[in-house]
Structures are given as C-alpha cells and as structure tokens.
Scaffold this motif. Structure first.
Motif, PDB file in Angstrom:
ATOM      1  N   GLU A 111       0.842  -1.198   0.000  1.00  0.00           N
ATOM      2  CA  GLU A 111       0.000   0.000   0.000  1.00  0.00           C
ATOM      3  C   GLU A 111       0.874   1.244   0.000  1.00  0.00           C
ATOM      4  N   VAL A 112       0.448   2.241  -0.746  1.00  0.00           N
ATOM      5  CA  VAL A 112       1.239   3.457  -0.912  1.00  0.00           C
ATOM      6  C   VAL A 112       1.369   4.183   0.425  1.00  0.00           C
ATOM      7  N   LYS A 113       2.558   4.739   0.686  1.00  0.00           N
ATOM      8  CA  LYS A 113       2.766   5.505   1.918  1.00  0.00           C
ATOM      9  C   LYS A 113       2.147   6.888   1.812  1.00  0.00           C
ATOM     10  N   SER A 114       2.178   7.434   0.614  1.00  0.00           N
ATOM     11  CA  SER A 114       1.598   8.756   0.387  1.00  0.00           C
ATOM     12  C   SER A 114       1.115   8.838  -1.050  1.00  0.00           C
ATOM     13  N   LEU A 115      -0.045   9.432  -1.247  1.00  0.00           N
ATOM     14  CA  LEU A 115      -0.568   9.627  -2.602  1.00  0.00           C
ATOM     15  C   LEU A 115       0.085  10.825  -3.289  1.00  0.00           C
ATOM     16  N   ARG A 116       0.976  11.495  -2.585  1.00  0.00           N
ATOM     17  CA  ARG A 116       1.696  12.639  -3.140  1.00  0.00           C
ATOM     18  C   ARG A 116       3.180  12.282  -3.231  1.00  0.00           C
ATOM     19  N   THR A 117       3.496  11.294  -4.083  1.00  0.00           N
ATOM     20  CA  THR A 117       4.864  10.789  -4.193  1.00  0.00           C
ATOM     21  C   THR A 117       5.358  10.861  -5.624  1.00  0.00           C
ATOM     22  N   GLU A 118       6.558  11.419  -5.795  1.00  0.00           N
ATOM     23  CA  GLU A 118       7.244  11.395  -7.091  1.00  0.00           C
ATOM     24  C   GLU A 118       8.319  10.319  -7.017  1.00  0.00           C
ATOM     25  N   TYR A 119       8.107   9.191  -7.716  1.00  0.00           N
ATOM     26  CA  TYR A 119       9.011   8.054  -7.601  1.00  0.00           C
ATOM     27  C   TYR A 119      10.283   8.254  -8.425  1.00  0.00           C
ATOM     28  N   GLY A 120      10.156   8.809  -9.632  1.00  0.00           N
ATOM     29  CA  GLY A 120      11.328   9.017 -10.471  1.00  0.00           C
ATOM     30  C   GLY A 120      11.996   7.733 -10.892  1.00  0.00           C
ATOM     31  N   ASP A 121      11.259   6.633 -10.906  1.00  0.00           N
ATOM     32  CA  ASP A 121      11.817   5.324 -11.235  1.00  0.00           C
ATOM     33  C   ASP A 121      10.678   4.456 -11.768  1.00  0.00           C
ATOM     34  N   LEU A 122      10.965   3.182 -12.023  1.00  0.00           N
ATOM     35  CA  LEU A 122       9.939   2.262 -12.510  1.00  0.00           C
ATOM     36  C   LEU A 122       9.031   1.838 -11.356  1.00  0.00           C
ATOM     37  N   GLU A 123       8.310   2.797 -10.831  1.00  0.00           N
ATOM     38  CA  GLU A 123       7.329   2.598  -9.769  1.00  0.00           C
ATOM     39  C   GLU A 123       6.171   3.541 -10.026  1.00  0.00           C
ATOM     40  N   CYS A 124       4.972   3.138  -9.606  1.00  0.00           N
ATOM     41  CA  CYS A 124       3.834   4.047  -9.694  1.00  0.00           C
ATOM     42  C   CYS A 124       2.756   3.619  -8.711  1.00  0.00           C
ATOM     43  N   CYS A 125       1.853   4.524  -8.441  1.00  0.00           N
ATOM     44  CA  CYS A 125       0.701   4.256  -7.585  1.00  0.00           C
ATOM     45  C   CYS A 125      -0.517   4.040  -8.474  1.00  0.00           C
ATOM     46  N   ILE A 126      -1.378   3.091  -8.103  1.00  0.00           N
ATOM     47  CA  ILE A 126      -2.657   2.896  -8.781  1.00  0.00           C
ATOM     48  C   ILE A 126      -3.772   3.148  -7.773  1.00  0.00           C
ATOM     49  N   GLU A 127      -4.725   3.992  -8.169  1.00  0.00           N
ATOM     50  CA  GLU A 127      -5.845   4.290  -7.298  1.00  0.00           C
ATOM     51  C   GLU A 127      -7.137   4.254  -8.107  1.00  0.00           C
TER      52      GLU A 127
END
Length: 761
Positions: free
Chosen positions: A626-642
């Motif tokens: 689960e995402v720690k914060s919905l306001r995150t810039e990963y800058g890598d091969l990661e993303c949030c799905i909502e």
C-alpha cells in the motif's frame, strides 16, 4: 527565547539558584575534527572542521545605545555558542560591555543618590534638574565586570554550560611566566568543557599608546579587544576567530558611501585598495584595527571572519552559519583562487549579456547555429567526457539510478539538442525586440512596448548535461567541454563571457544571495533540488516546479489500445523525467475487466513496481504494497494505482494530491474529455496523449529551459518566450507632462496604432 530573556533580567535570584554549574571532562565521542593546527583554512567550506573557536563580541554588539546591554542579542549569541560547545567544539568568548554595563549602573546610582539628597534638603520636594557627571572609563569597568559576568553565567546555565571569567592585560602576554600561566588556565578550562569569557582588565589597564601597533608575528599590543582576540587566538592555536561588529563585514570603502561593496574574501596585501572610515560608534577599535588584528591572526595560523552581530535577521544564526561555511561577512584567506569570484563572474555575465542583447537578430541566430554545429562536430569529445563522469558516478555509489540516468548523454540526445538549438535560432529572430503594442499618446508622441531578455539568469542543473548546465558537480567533465563550446560560439561576436560556469554547491548558494545582480533562477533536477533552491534564493524569483506528480486517468469510455500505449509511454519511456506518470487513476467500472488486466500485465512486463492506493487496496484480497503517500514522485519504474468513481472524482484527486505539472485523460467521450481539460488546473492537460509530451522541444519551443507550475509569468514548458520581459520606449519632441495639464495646450489621444506581424523596434 522570551522566557530566557526574562530569566536573564532577574539576575540576583537567578544567580542564587545557579551558584554551581555542571562541569564535565570533555569526551571525544562527539563530532570529530581531524585537522591539526598550523595553517589557516583556505576555503569557507573548511570552517566546518574548526574545533577551537574564539568569538569576539564588539562593544556595538554587546551594548545598546552606547549604554546598557542588548539582552536579546546576547541571548541568541549565547545559544549559538552553547550549541557549538555541545557539538564537541572548544569555544572561547572575548567580550566587550563591562564599561557600558558599569556606566549604566553608575548613572542609575548617581541619579538615585542625587534625588535622595535633594528630597532630604528640600522641604517642598521640588527637585532640581539633575545632571550626571562624566564617568571615568576605569571606574565604569570596575562597576560593570561582575554584573556582565553574572549575566553570561545566567544565560549559559540555561544550556547546562559552565563559564569562567578571565581578565587580562598586556603584561599577561609579554611576561613569559604570566603567559604560561594564562595558557595553562585556558587549556584546563577547555578540557573541563568550560567556556572561558575573556576581557581586558579595563579597571587597571593603562590608556593605549597612540603609536603602538601590531609588530610582527610574536608581538602584538593589546590596546583593544580586536588585538586581544587575535593574540588569544594565536596563543591558544585556535582554528577560527569570529569577530562580530555592527557592519556586515569589510567593505572596499566606508559603508554607506556610493558604490561601497562588501568584500567576500580578503587576502593579505589587499589593504592598500581599501579606504577605511571612522572607528566604531562605541568601543575603542575601528575597522582598520579589526583588519590589522585579523591579518596578524591569519599569519599565526588562525582563520578569521568579520561579520555583523547586530542585524536582527541574522544575529540568531550568524555564528553557526559561519561555522557551517555559509557566505557570511568577510573571510580572510592566505590563498587567492585561480579564477574569478562568483560576484565577478556575475558582473562579467551581466556586462556581456547586455552586449549580446544589443546584437542584431541575425547575429544572435549565428551564435546559436554555431553552437548546434559544434555539438555535432565535437560529438566524440563530448561523449568521451560524459563517459568519464558516468564511470565516476557509478564507482562512487552516491547517486541514485534516476540521477545516473539523467547524467547519461548519447548521440541521440546530442542530435536532439542540435535540432532544438536550430529551432531556437529561428524563433530568436522573431522574439527579442518584437513590438507588442504601439500607441499614439499625443501628436508626435508615440509609445512602443517591445520584448527584451530578462537579464542575468542563474540556471542550476543536477546531473543534467543535456541541458547545457551551469552547475551539477556530478557532470563536471561534460559541463566543462559544453561550456567551452558555448563560449566558442559566443566569441564569434565577442560576447564569450555571457555564459559562466560554476560547479560547487557553495558557489550556487553564494549566487542565490546576489539578488541585486541575478534576475531569475531556473533550477533543473530533482524536486529536492528545486525546494532547496527556493529556500536558498534571497529575493530572487525562481522559475520551476518542486515536484512532477503527473496523473493519467483512464475513463470508463477509454480505448484499450490507447490506454495501454499511453500508460506504457508515460511511465516507462523515461521514468526519471519530471513529466513521467507517477499515479494511475482508474475508473471503478474498469476493475476486473480485460482493459484493467492488460494494463496490469503490461506494467509487470515492464518491471514497474506497483503501489496500491487506499481504495484500490480495499478491492483486492492480496494487494501490492500500500502506498505511503498519494503525493509521491518516484522518479523510477514505480507508480501508484488508485480507483476513482468518476471523472469529477479524478479531477478532485488531482487537485488534492497533484503538483499542477501534467495530467492526462484517456477516453473516447469528447464531452468528458473537454470537461477534464477545462477543470484540471495544471500547467499541461492532455487528452489521449502521453504525459511525456510536456516538453519544450516537443512543443516546438526549441531548447527547453525549464518547466514552471507557477501561475504568473511563464507556465508549463518554458522556451525563449518565457525568458523575455518587456520595456516601454517613448519617442517625443520635447513633450512635458505640464503640456497636458488643465492649463496646458495639448490633449491625450491614446490611439492604438496597428502593429504589422513581425515588426521590430
């Protein structure tokens, strides 16, 4: 702070509570200072290594209005000294103030005594106007020493720090036995973690000899606290002497005079170029005495900084800022740098920049085209320098993978740069000097509004050699050759100095303070870099975005093929870019449908790590982390799905958690798309297109200089147009404002004159 000040003003009761202060033998488990004493520091950044520090407080710092003590100022200074002491440093204070404190006390006693005598001898209690006699300085010092020391003791006790008072005269340094005793006492106090507070014994010291002065390395006349601090610093082999006064530092001419400039770094031999003013308003020394004492200490191996200890905005951190290596006051150094200072570089850039702005559009275009050709011709040399930077970055292990990706140059990137520069060459001919508006103010009085360059730009890049950087230590080899090529192109019209290169964080911090010389800062790099620059900039506008939290929303009317292609490109094409997708929003109706399954499979195939938003996680039995914060810039091969319930829900999510950078909707419903485009308040809003299109080159702006999420001036990808401002040009024939008054002979017309496309002033 106010509580501490209240304690400091109730000296008698506070002292009774603090007759014993904690004493501890200094341990060596704190900050390590591996530098042996012998030579002074060469650069400000080395001041962090200073272990033994003498802080000299001038009369102007300690006193207020020449009589009485500046309690708030002293409290903040004590706090800083105690903090450094608790870090494991050895702090000593040379203080003025006893005479002023004693003068205040004696005046009060004299006035009180006079009023009592008058009351006793006047039956009608009619008091005459009382006058205070001239007070002798030695008597004031005798009356003030105990009170001054009690004040210091009360203040330092708040930080569990013990103090000791030492009064000295010239004899204590010139008599060998007394000098050894003084040295031994000070070393023992430092060993016990006690802060020595030293002052000249003004109650018995003879008046200074007018012609006595600093005489070589081994002899110094203690005629004021400046010379005392210098002698003490050398005697105790101090690493740093901080002399606080009521001016910002050393100026090349008396402060307040026209063109007086603060000297950042002062070198032995430079005093011939300095014009000194009068001595301090209080105390016995002036700036000339401070400089002579500083140079004597520097010759003895102690670094020196002269700074302002009275300014309310900096007093609370002036000492710690100096120790941290920040550009405060005047730093004395024995070694002159090989190149110009950042101030000199900025002056050179401004002078050459004005010459560049005055060139014909064709000449400016020639410079840009020449640089494009050089990038192609010198491709092998550029890529070789970049490979050296990459090897150093990989071997150091200090850079994250996104930063290493940004550091890398390729033939394709150089070709894109060259194409962008050629686009810029064409657009520059149609931009600078263009007439935006023309007005006939009155007969034979015409006004034009024309475009002009903003001025001096500070562009800061973090591991971004493809941006022709003026910063970014990680790309130093690439930066160097790109800067050489840029200056080579500029030199064809004699303006090579218009672009300067700096490469250290300390230089960038210094530049961020030059609000009178730099007009705009453009940071390019990570969100942390942008935030740091925004905090460091002192009165200079910053064009940029702190984060690139870009969203892609897949509507329930989306095309499956478009959705897969756009999401893949937005996330995987260049994950480190600020316009890469960081959050994927999916309409609730698409869960457990083929489009949803195919998107998840595609992301897994591309090795994208998925973080589940709170709502998305609630639909799953076995969810990703689960995402720690919905306001995150990963800058890598990661993303949030909502998951969202509707287009409006997606817009609300974007406004709450986004960064106003770039946001995308994927849908075949035109009405839904248009509502999204209108409602989302971001710099870039796209329909059925990858977020990666948010780029100046792809927009046709030529070489992009930055992306702004601000709502004034330029917004979104910024090209040449975003670096222009305007000026007003008025052409008349002796017109005066009085001609248009009620009694005047002329009337305003204010007629707009059509401006043909492509008109230039």
């Amino acid at each position: 702070m106010f509580a501490r000040l209240a304690l400091c003003t109730r000296l008698p009761s506070r002292i009774r509570q603090s007759n014993v202060c904690p004493v501890s033998i200094r341990s060596h488990s704190q900050i390590k200072f591996p530098r042996p004493h012998g030579k002074s520091f060469v650069h400000r950044s080395e001041l962090k290594q200073a272990k033994r520090i003498v802080v000299k407080l001038g009369s102007a710092v300690v006193t207020r209005d020449e009589c009485g003590l500046a309690l708030g100022r002293l409290a903040s200074i004590v706090e800083q000294v105690a903090m450094l002491q608790n870090q494991g440093r050895e702090m000593m204070i040379v203080t003025s103030g006893a005479v002023a404190f004693g003068k205040q006390r004696l005046r009060h006693e004299i006035l009180l005594s006079q009023s009592v005598r008058q009351a006793l001898h006047s039956g009608q209690n009619q008091l005459k106007e009382m006058s205070v006699p001239v007070l002798e300085a030695r008597a004031c010092a005798a009356a003030g020493q105990s009170g001054l020391m009690a004040l210091y003791e009360a203040m330092f006790t708040q930080y569990s720090t013990c103090t000791a008072q030492i009064l000295v005269t010239n004899l204590d340094f010139h008599d060998e036995q007394k000098r050894r005793n003084l040295n031994s006492t000070l070393h023992e106090l430092l060993r016990m973690n006690i802060v020595p507070i030293i002052n000249t014994n003004d109650a018995v010291v003879p008046p200074p000899v007018p012609n006595s002065d600093l005489q070589g390395v081994n002899v110094i006349s203690i005629k004021d606290n400046d010379s005392l601090a210098a002698r003490l610093a050398v005697e105790m082999k101090a690493d740093l002497l901080i002399a606080l006064s009521d001016v910002e530092g050393l100026y090349d001419s008396p402060p307040g005079t026209d063109d007086a400039k603060l000297i950042d770094i002062f070198y032995p031999g430079d005093q011939q170029s300095i014009t000194f003013g009068t001595k301090s308003r209080v105390g016995s020394g002036g700036m000339e005495a401070k400089v002579k004492a500083a140079l004597w200490a520097l010759q003895g191996g102690t670094s020196v900084v002269i700074a302002n200890g009275t300014h309310p905005k900096v007093t609370g951190h002036v000492i710690t800022d100096i120790v941290e290596g920040k550009k405060v006051g005047t730093f004395f150094s024995e070694v002159k740098p090989a190149g110009p200072t950042v101030e000199q570089q900025t002056e050179m850039a401004r002078h050459a920049g004005r010459a560049l702005a005055s060139l014909d559009p064709e000449q400016r275009g020639e410079i840009i085209c020449c640089l494009a050709e050089l990038l192609t011709e010198k491709k092998d040399e550029i890529l070789s320098a970049n490979r050296r930077d990459m090897e150093l970055a990989n071997s150091s292990g200090r850079l994250s993978q996104p930063l290493i990706d940004r550091l890398s140059l390729s033939t394709a990137k150089l070709n894109s740069l060259a194409i962008g520069l050629r686009q810029l060459a064409v657009s520059s001919k149609d931009s600078v000097g263009r007439v935006l508006r023309r007005t006939r103010v009155a007969n034979n009085l015409e006004l034009e509004q024309i475009t002009v360059p903003i001025g001096v730009l500070l562009v800061i890049f973090e591991s971004r050699p493809d941006c022709l950087p003026q910063g970014g230590r990680e790309a130093s080899n690439t930066n160097k050759i790109l800067h050489q090529l840029t200056q080579e192109a500029l030199s064809i019209h004699g303006v090579a100095d218009a672009v300067q290169l700096v490469s250290t964080r300390e230089e960038v911090e210094d530049l961020c303070r030059l609000d009178k010389m730099i007009d705009l800062i453009i940071p390019r790099g990570s969100s942390q870099l942008v935030r740091n620059i925004q905090r460091a900039a002192k009165g200079i506008p910053v064009l940029g975005h702190s984060e690139g939290i870009c969203h892609v929303y897949i509507d329930n009317d989306a095309s499956i093929d478009k959705a897969i292609d756009i999401v893949r490109d937005s996330k995987c094409d260049y994950p480190a870019a600020c316009n890469a997708m960081e959050t994927l929003l999916i309409h609730r109706d698409l869960l457990r449908t083929p489009i949803f399954d195919q998107i998840i499979d595609m992301l897994r195939t591309e090795n994208v790590k998925i973080h589940a938003g709170p709502r998305f996680a609630s639909y799953l039995t076995f969810s990703p982390s689960e995402v720690k914060s919905l306001r995150t810039e990963y800058g890598d091969l990661e993303c949030c799905i909502e998951v969202v319930d509707s287009m409006q829900d997606a817009v609300d999510h974007i406004h709450k958690y986004g960064s106003s950078h770039t946001d995308v909707i994927i849908t075949e419903n035109e009405e839904t798309a248009e509502q999204f485009l209108q409602q989302v308040d971001s710099a870039c809003v796209f329909w059925n297109a990858s977020s990666r299109f948010a780029d100046g080159y792809r927009f046709g702006l030529g070489a992009e200089v930055g992306i702004s999420t601000a709502r004034i001036h330029a917004r979104g990808p910024v090209g040449l147009e975003g670096l222009l401002t305007t000026k007003w040009v008025l052409r008349g024939e002796g017109h005066t404002a009085a001609d248009f008054s009620e009694q005047g002979s002329m009337k305003y017309l204010h007629e707009n004159i059509p401006v043909p496309q492509g008109s230039f002033s």
